[in-house]
Structure formats: structure tokens, C-alpha cells
Motif scaffolding. Structure first.
Motif, PDB file in Angstrom:
ATOM      1  N   VAL A 162       0.182   7.072 -12.634  1.00  0.00           N
ATOM      2  CA  VAL A 162      -1.137   6.531 -12.985  1.00  0.00           C
ATOM      3  C   VAL A 162      -2.009   6.372 -11.743  1.00  0.00           C
ATOM      4  O   VAL A 162      -3.167   6.811 -11.731  1.00  0.00           O
ATOM      5  CB  VAL A 162      -1.010   5.176 -13.712  1.00  0.00           C
ATOM      6  N   ALA A 163      -1.472   5.752 -10.692  1.00  0.00           N
ATOM      7  CA  ALA A 163      -2.279   5.487  -9.494  1.00  0.00           C
ATOM      8  C   ALA A 163      -1.376   5.180  -8.313  1.00  0.00           C
ATOM      9  O   ALA A 163      -0.174   4.932  -8.476  1.00  0.00           O
ATOM     10  CB  ALA A 163      -3.228   4.320  -9.758  1.00  0.00           C
ATOM     11  N   LYS A 164      -1.986   5.196  -7.121  1.00  0.00           N
ATOM     12  CA  LYS A 164      -1.307   4.772  -5.906  1.00  0.00           C
ATOM     13  C   LYS A 164      -2.044   3.583  -5.308  1.00  0.00           C
ATOM     14  O   LYS A 164      -3.285   3.589  -5.239  1.00  0.00           O
ATOM     15  CB  LYS A 164      -1.242   5.916  -4.880  1.00  0.00           C
ATOM     16  N   VAL A 165      -1.297   2.597  -4.885  1.00  0.00           N
ATOM     17  CA  VAL A 165      -1.879   1.371  -4.348  1.00  0.00           C
ATOM     18  C   VAL A 165      -2.592   1.669  -3.027  1.00  0.00           C
ATOM     19  O   VAL A 165      -2.021   2.300  -2.128  1.00  0.00           O
ATOM     20  CB  VAL A 165      -0.799   0.296  -4.139  1.00  0.00           C
ATOM     21  N   VAL A 171       0.851  -1.204   0.000  1.00  0.00           N
ATOM     22  CA  VAL A 171       0.000   0.000   0.000  1.00  0.00           C
ATOM     23  C   VAL A 171       0.881   1.246   0.000  1.00  0.00           C
ATOM     24  O   VAL A 171       1.859   1.328   0.745  1.00  0.00           O
ATOM     25  CB  VAL A 171      -0.934   0.000   1.229  1.00  0.00           C
ATOM     26  N   GLY A 172       0.522   2.207  -0.846  1.00  0.00           N
ATOM     27  CA  GLY A 172       1.292   3.433  -0.966  1.00  0.00           C
ATOM     28  C   GLY A 172       2.233   3.450  -2.149  1.00  0.00           C
ATOM     29  O   GLY A 172       2.747   4.526  -2.511  1.00  0.00           O
ATOM     30  N   ASP A 173       2.480   2.289  -2.761  1.00  0.00           N
ATOM     31  CA  ASP A 173       3.348   2.247  -3.940  1.00  0.00           C
ATOM     32  C   ASP A 173       2.738   3.069  -5.074  1.00  0.00           C
ATOM     33  O   ASP A 173       1.521   3.037  -5.309  1.00  0.00           O
ATOM     34  CB  ASP A 173       3.550   0.807  -4.408  1.00  0.00           C
ATOM     35  N   LEU A 174       3.603   3.765  -5.782  1.00  0.00           N
ATOM     36  CA  LEU A 174       3.173   4.556  -6.924  1.00  0.00           C
ATOM     37  C   LEU A 174       3.269   3.720  -8.187  1.00  0.00           C
ATOM     38  O   LEU A 174       4.314   3.123  -8.473  1.00  0.00           O
ATOM     39  CB  LEU A 174       4.047   5.810  -7.063  1.00  0.00           C
TER      40      LEU A 174
END
Length: 282
Positions: A234-237, A215-218
């Protein structure tokens, strides 16, 4: 009947009245005592004149006050209108300031890329809640082509799926029919992020139980497929769910782009797309 003229005719009465009137007029101008009498009578009549004149003075005073009130109300309305115009200008100035900030952010983001970029603006949104699609105000007349990526100042928005001479349709990354190749910025792990029909969620479906993701990975665009520029957010986990009974880890992520807010956008052509355009022109 007046006793003074009892037994006299109408003509005689009129004659007597005329003689008396002339006598009083002459006496008023010739006899000094009559001037004093006239002065006393004027003093005595003055209160009566005041009383008689009171309604007119009162009406004049009320009329003047009403006119003053109407004038003040009109001036107040005019000042309020001017204030509203001034407030509108202030709001417009604030909006222009914010827009300039967004444009500077877009410019800064475009400088990170080697691809050709074009600034554009959102002008419409598909009303169907199951289709995540927007319309931009540039089309084929402005060299917009199907497959080009669309970005805002914070991340990937989607890609062009249809063009007309003056507008284009863009499918957002969260649409259920959209997929984008990504990689974990921290580790380089590659995957594909699929839309789920939710503006706040993307899903990675091919991450095995042993892969390093948290969690928090880009997640950034990997550049595979040569449609999206490499390395753009694109998104963050937001969720990593490992279940020993399943082969793959369930991974959800939230798009970094402000899909429901951004209006100023960038259309990006990768080097591969530019080469294709040159071949088509030849």
C-alpha cells in the motif's frame, strides 16, 4: 525612295523584285559558286543564330532545373512522410513493448493472490483536484461490483465506488474520504491509512508513541474489512514524528502504486466478495 527604282511604278518594282528573287533561287541551286557563298553566309550567320536561340535555351535549362528541383522537393517530402510513419511505428512498438512489460508484471502480481482478478484499463480521471477518482473501462456487464479493490503492478490503487454497465468509478487511496486497513510488514502492527487529498501521502493516525514503526517500513493491506486482499503493498513510511506532548505518533507514508501513471490495472474480488455474489445470484 530607292534610287534604283526612281521614276518607276509600284508594279514595275514588284516585278523586278520577283525576277531577282527567282534568279537568286535558280542561281543558288544551279551555280556552284553560290553554294560556297551560301556556306560562307551560314558560317557568318551561325553566331547570330546562337544569340537568337540563347534566350530559349536558357529558359529551357532553367525550366528543366526547376522541374528537377520540384521533383527533388516532392521526393524529399515523400521521404520525410515515410520517415515520420516509420518513427511512429517505432514509437508504437516501444509503447507496445512497455505495455507488455506492465501486463506481465500485472500477471505476476495476480499470481500472488488467491482472489479472482480481472485486467482492466484506466480511461478517465476526475478533473476535480479535491476528488481523487478514476474511471475504468469495465462495468457491471463485466462482473465489476462496488467494493472491489483495484491494483496496479506496484500496489493498491483504490476501490470501486460506483458502476455502470460498461464503466466503473474508482476512489483512490489518497482521496480525503478513503481509508484502508494496513499493517507494517516488518512487525505486523495493524493500523488504518487515511487519504489526505495528496497523491504522495497517506496518514496513520492511531499509532501510539511506543509502537515499533520507522521510516522505510512497508505498509501492506491487512485484509481486515474483507475488501482489500491481504498482504498487498500500500505505502512506504516517509515520516515518523514522535512528540511527548501528544498521545499518538504522526506517521506519513507514500503510496507504492503509481497513481498518476498506471493505465493497466487489476480488479480483485476477495473470497468473501465472491461468496456474497454467489448468495445474491441464488
Amino acid at each position: 525612295m530607292d534610287p534604283l527604282f526612281k521614276g518607276t511604278g509600284l508594279r514595275r518594282k514588284l516585278s523586278i523584285y520577283l525576277v531577282l528573287s527567282l534568279f537568286l533561287i535558280v542561281a543558288d541551286y544551279q551555280i556552284e559558286a553560290m553554294q560556297k557563298v551560301r556556306s560562307w553566309l551560314s558560317v557568318a550567320v551561325t553566331p547570330v543564330q546562337w544569340v537568337v536561340d540563347l534566350p530559349e535555351q536558357s529558359w529551357t535549362w532553367v525550366h528543366d532545373r526547376l522541374q528537377e528541383r520540384e521533383g527533388l522537393l516532392g521526393e524529399n517530402r515523400q521521404l520525410r512522410a515515410q520517415l515520420m510513419l516509420a518513427e511512429r511505428e517505432v514509437q508504437k512498438l516501444a509503447s507496445l513493448t512497455a505495455e507488455n512489460v506492465r501486463l506481465r508484471e500485472l500477471l505476476n502480481s495476480s499470481q500472488k493472490l488467491d482472489e479472482q482478478v480481472r485486467a482492466t484499463q484506466l480511461i478517465g480521471v476526475n478533473p476535480d483536484p479535491f476528488i481523487h477518482q478514476i474511471v475504468i473501462n469495465d462495468g457491471s456487464q463485466n462482473d465489476i461490483r462496488v467494493g472491489q479493490a483495484v491494483l496496479d503492478q506496484t500496489g493498491v490503487m483504490g476501490q470501486v465506488t460506483a458502476t455502470s454497465p460498461f464503466t466503473s468509478r474508482v476512489l483512490l487511496v489518497t482521496d480525503a474520504n478513503h481509508a484502508i486497513p494496513v499493517q507494517v510488514n516488518r512487525t505486523g502492527l495493524r493500523s488504518v491509512a487515511y487519504g489526505r487529498g495528496d497523491y504522495n501521502q497517506l496518514e496513520l493516525v492511531d499509532i501510539t508513541q511506543t509502537e515499533d514503526i520507522k521510516v522505510g517500513d512497508l505498509l501492506v493491506s491487512s485484509g481486515l474489512g474483507m475488501r482489500f486482499p491481504e498482504g498487498y503493498p500500500v505505502a512506504k513510511v516517509t515520516l515518523v514524528e514522535r512528540d511527548p506532548g501528544r498521545e499518538f505518533t504522526r506517521v506519513l507514508a507514500k503510496p507504492t502504486a503509481r497513481l498518476s501513471l498506471s493505465r493497466q490495472l487489476l480488479v480483485v474480488s476477495t473470497a468473501h466478495q465472491q461468496q456474497q455474489e454467489l448468495v445474491e445470484e441464488q
